[in-house]
Design a protein around this motif. Structure first.
Motif, PDB file in Angstrom:
ATOM      1  N   LEU A  59       0.828  -1.204   0.000  1.00  0.00           N
ATOM      2  CA  LEU A  59       0.000   0.000   0.000  1.00  0.00           C
ATOM      3  C   LEU A  59       0.866   1.259   0.000  1.00  0.00           C
ATOM      4  O   LEU A  59       0.760   2.100  -0.894  1.00  0.00           O
ATOM      5  N   LEU A  64       0.693   3.888  -3.026  1.00  0.00           N
ATOM      6  CA  LEU A  64       0.832   5.322  -2.766  1.00  0.00           C
ATOM      7  C   LEU A  64       2.165   5.854  -3.286  1.00  0.00           C
ATOM      8  O   LEU A  64       2.404   7.060  -3.280  1.00  0.00           O
ATOM      9  N   MET A  90       3.132   9.033  12.149  1.00  0.00           N
ATOM     10  CA  MET A  90       2.143   9.996  12.614  1.00  0.00           C
ATOM     11  C   MET A  90       2.139  11.267  11.777  1.00  0.00           C
ATOM     12  O   MET A  90       1.233  12.077  11.901  1.00  0.00           O
ATOM     13  N   ASN A  91       3.137  11.458  10.928  1.00  0.00           N
ATOM     14  CA  ASN A  91       3.073  12.570   9.984  1.00  0.00           C
ATOM     15  C   ASN A  91       1.752  12.519   9.224  1.00  0.00           C
ATOM     16  O   ASN A  91       1.196  13.541   8.861  1.00  0.00           O
ATOM     17  N   CYS A  92       1.286  11.307   8.933  1.00  0.00           N
ATOM     18  CA  CYS A  92       0.026  11.173   8.215  1.00  0.00           C
ATOM     19  C   CYS A  92      -1.095  10.681   9.126  1.00  0.00           C
ATOM     20  O   CYS A  92      -2.224  11.116   9.015  1.00  0.00           O
ATOM     21  N   GLN A  95      -4.041  12.148  11.144  1.00  0.00           N
ATOM     22  CA  GLN A  95      -5.258  12.557  10.442  1.00  0.00           C
ATOM     23  C   GLN A  95      -5.918  11.400   9.702  1.00  0.00           C
ATOM     24  O   GLN A  95      -7.131  11.258   9.728  1.00  0.00           O
ATOM     25  N   ILE A  96      -5.100  10.576   9.036  1.00  0.00           N
ATOM     26  CA  ILE A  96      -5.666   9.528   8.189  1.00  0.00           C
ATOM     27  C   ILE A  96      -5.980   8.277   9.002  1.00  0.00           C
ATOM     28  O   ILE A  96      -5.109   7.791   9.727  1.00  0.00           O
ATOM     29  N   HIS A  97      -7.162   7.739   8.837  1.00  0.00           N
ATOM     30  CA  HIS A  97      -7.565   6.505   9.534  1.00  0.00           C
ATOM     31  C   HIS A  97      -7.342   6.607  11.031  1.00  0.00           C
ATOM     32  O   HIS A  97      -7.004   5.612  11.672  1.00  0.00           O
ATOM     33  N   LYS A  98      -7.536   7.789  11.620  1.00  0.00           N
ATOM     34  CA  LYS A  98      -7.047   7.938  12.992  1.00  0.00           C
ATOM     35  C   LYS A  98      -7.842   7.126  14.011  1.00  0.00           C
ATOM     36  O   LYS A  98      -7.340   6.839  15.071  1.00  0.00           O
ATOM     37  N   ASP A  99      -9.072   6.718  13.675  1.00  0.00           N
ATOM     38  CA  ASP A  99      -9.840   5.902  14.620  1.00  0.00           C
ATOM     39  C   ASP A  99      -9.799   4.418  14.278  1.00  0.00           C
ATOM     40  O   ASP A  99     -10.506   3.615  14.885  1.00  0.00           O
ATOM     41  N   SER A 100      -8.989   4.057  13.298  1.00  0.00           N
ATOM     42  CA  SER A 100      -8.948   2.654  12.902  1.00  0.00           C
ATOM     43  C   SER A 100      -8.309   1.803  13.989  1.00  0.00           C
ATOM     44  O   SER A 100      -7.305   2.203  14.593  1.00  0.00           O
TER      45      SER A 100
ATOM     46  N   ILE B 130      -0.726  12.561  -4.011  1.00  0.00           N
ATOM     47  CA  ILE B 130      -1.560  11.355  -3.992  1.00  0.00           C
ATOM     48  C   ILE B 130      -2.190  11.136  -2.618  1.00  0.00           C
ATOM     49  O   ILE B 130      -3.322  10.661  -2.514  1.00  0.00           O
ATOM     50  N   GLY B 145     -13.422   5.366   6.110  1.00  0.00           N
ATOM     51  CA  GLY B 145     -12.446   6.384   6.475  1.00  0.00           C
ATOM     52  C   GLY B 145     -11.893   6.286   7.884  1.00  0.00           C
ATOM     53  O   GLY B 145     -10.845   6.844   8.172  1.00  0.00           O
ATOM     54  N   ASN B 146     -12.562   5.556   8.773  1.00  0.00           N
ATOM     55  CA  ASN B 146     -12.083   5.414  10.148  1.00  0.00           C
ATOM     56  C   ASN B 146     -11.715   6.747  10.785  1.00  0.00           C
ATOM     57  O   ASN B 146     -10.659   6.893  11.397  1.00  0.00           O
ATOM     58  N   THR B 148     -10.985   9.627   9.380  1.00  0.00           N
ATOM     59  CA  THR B 148     -10.032  10.485   8.689  1.00  0.00           C
ATOM     60  C   THR B 148     -10.530  11.931   8.678  1.00  0.00           C
ATOM     61  O   THR B 148     -11.654  12.205   8.289  1.00  0.00           O
ATOM     62  N   ALA B 149      -9.690  12.833   9.176  1.00  0.00           N
ATOM     63  CA  ALA B 149     -10.013  14.260   9.143  1.00  0.00           C
ATOM     64  C   ALA B 149      -8.844  14.936   8.451  1.00  0.00           C
ATOM     65  O   ALA B 149      -7.741  14.952   8.966  1.00  0.00           O
ATOM     66  N   SER B 181       3.592  17.995  10.361  1.00  0.00           N
ATOM     67  CA  SER B 181       4.580  17.788  11.420  1.00  0.00           C
ATOM     68  C   SER B 181       5.935  18.273  10.946  1.00  0.00           C
ATOM     69  O   SER B 181       6.178  18.418   9.745  1.00  0.00           O
TER      70      SER B 181
END
Lengths: 221, 232
Positions: A59, A64, A90-92, A95-100, B130, B145-146, B148-149, B181
């Motif tokens: 992935l 990506l 944590m750079n991404c 925000q991304i998938h943060k509750d997964s 991307i 999205g779990n 995602t914000a 960051s």
């Protein structure tokens, strides 16, 4: 002389040819079992430890298209290709998938400061010395030693990493060479015919005086 | 022939087929089972290498983080122009004197920008990388999205960012800004300057006019359209 003779039964005629066959097959069998069974291709290649976070190179690095050096950022400068600290993820992932649930261990590690206990995949014996920067900056791609990581869901050992394997390339590195700017592009191949590629690689080797050492002290120091 | 010999022979043959079968299995499958090392030699010596685990410490790290308030003797500390991007209390408008502007530095900056920045900011800096694309898909589809914000990465060609001095851009890369960051720990300081220089070049490139090009080079310019296509 006596009245009783011991008569070999008829089937005992098979013993001599049978013994010959067994005698011929056994050494061959033993040689093959030892050659294949003790080969690092059997004992080492394909080691695929489960990881504490289901991180996928297919992935991140494949789909990506992230460059290996984004995470393994010391690979051009140091012997070690560092496994990235949680901060890098944590750079991404702040925000991304943060509750997964798959990201939960990352968050936990981020907040507590404790590292994630990734399982080592590639591990040379402690008496062997290896240096990533010496290879990567000279134009040996990750793919030569790690396979198509950008297609792996879970990283596994793709090459034997035995001494014979190291030396095979150190004796004849031509085929593994490319422009160092392209080492992290695992799918890259030379355009043109095999002869053109070979000529280009030979030229490259000549130009940069690439001459991997075969002295014991290079790798055992 | 007594049945006994027949059974013995058959058993031996069947047993003899086991090792090849196990070998074939080991060679064709990936496993989670530990690697087999028949001869251990000094494979695992009682010492710790980089990033190894050490159960003595509560956090399990063999590499000890520096004690709070201390700094490594070999650390690259520079509280001036090169380290902080500040000259006389204001953002530096030039590269530090020890890192003169050269074509190599710009090319280095381009390479590093493409490793560390393009995923979010896009090749040309319009904030259309991307990751931005994927994150928007995730945000617009809460089912996958779990939580995602996502805030779109800055378009570096916005007027207020175009006006930022190179020192301020260096600072944003180093310490992060808003949702981004800091990359101070991830990218060495000289490379961060190279990236900042490349960002300035990228900004200028998007409003470059033919008059900016030396007359001798005008004929040889490739024409490339870097502007992103209009999206709804």
């Amino acid at each position: 002389m006596g009245r009783y003779h011991f008569v070999f039964p008829r089937w005992s005629n098979l013993l001599l040819p049978g013994a010959l066959v067994v005698g011929a097959v056994t050494p061959l069998y033993v040689v093959l079992v030892v050659a294949y069974g003790f080969s690092p291709k059997t004992t080492d290649v394909g080691y695929e430890p489960a990881q504490p976070v289901p991180f996928s190179h297919a992935l991140h690095a494949g789909e990506l298209g992230m460059d290996c050096r984004y995470c393994h950022n010391t690979v051009e400068r140091a012997a070690k290709a560092a496994i990235p600290p949680t901060q890098t993820c944590m750079n991404c992932h702040t925000q991304i998938h943060k509750d997964s649930p798959q990201i939960a261990p990352l968050l936990e590690s981020y907040q507590s400061g404790n590292p994630i206990a990734w399982n080592r995949v590639h591990d040379l014996p402690d008496f062997a010395f290896f240096d990533h920067s010496a290879h990567v900056t000279r134009g040996v791609s990750c793919v030569s030693c790690h396979g198509r990581i950008d297609r792996m869901e879970v990283v596994y050992q793709h090459e034997p990493l035995s001494m014979g394997w190291c030396l095979e390339c150190h004796r004849n590195p031509d085929e593994a060479l490319r422009d160092p700017a392209l080492v992290t592009d695992l799918g890259w191949t030379f355009e043109g015919t095999a002869e053109e590629a070979a000529a280009e690689q030979a030229r490259w080797k000549e130009l940069h005086q690439i001459n991997p050492s075969q002295d014991c002290s290079t790798c055992h120091r | 022939m007594p049945k006994f010999f027949v059974y013995l022979g058959l058993t031996v043959i069947v047993l003899a087929m086991l090792p090849p079968a196990l070998i074939a299995r080991a060679r064709t499958r990936n496993t989670d089972a530990r690697r087999i090392h028949y001869i251990q030699d000094m494979d695992n010596q009682p010492k710790y290498r980089a990033q190894h685990a050490n159960p003595i410490f509560a956090d399990g790290r063999a590499m000890r983080p520096p004690v709070e308030g201390t700094i490594s003797r070999t650390a690259d500390v520079d509280a001036g122009h090169r380290g902080r991007g500040v000259v006389g209390g204001a953002w530096a408008t030039t590269l530090p004197p020890e890192l003169p502007m050269t074509m190599e530095r710009l090319e280095r900056g381009q390479e590093r920008y493409e490793i560390y920045c393009t995923m979010c900011h896009g090749v040309a800096g319009y904030g259309d990388g991307i990751i931005n694309k994927r994150a928007n898909e995730l945000m617009n589809n809460p089912a996958i999205g779990n939580g995602t914000a996502w805030v779109q990465p800055k378009n570096i060609h916005e007027p207020e960012i175009r006006e930022q001095p190179v020192g301020q851009i260096f600072n944003s890369i180093t310490n992060g800004i808003r949702n981004m960051s800091g990359y101070g720990a991830q990218i060495p300081v000289d490379d961060r300057w190279a990236i900042a220089a490349y960002v300035k070049a990228l900004q200028r490139s998007q409003s470059a006019r033919m008059e900016d090009v030396p007359p001798s080079r005008r004929g040889s310019l490739p024409v490339i359209d870097l502007m992103p296509a209009e999206e709804e």
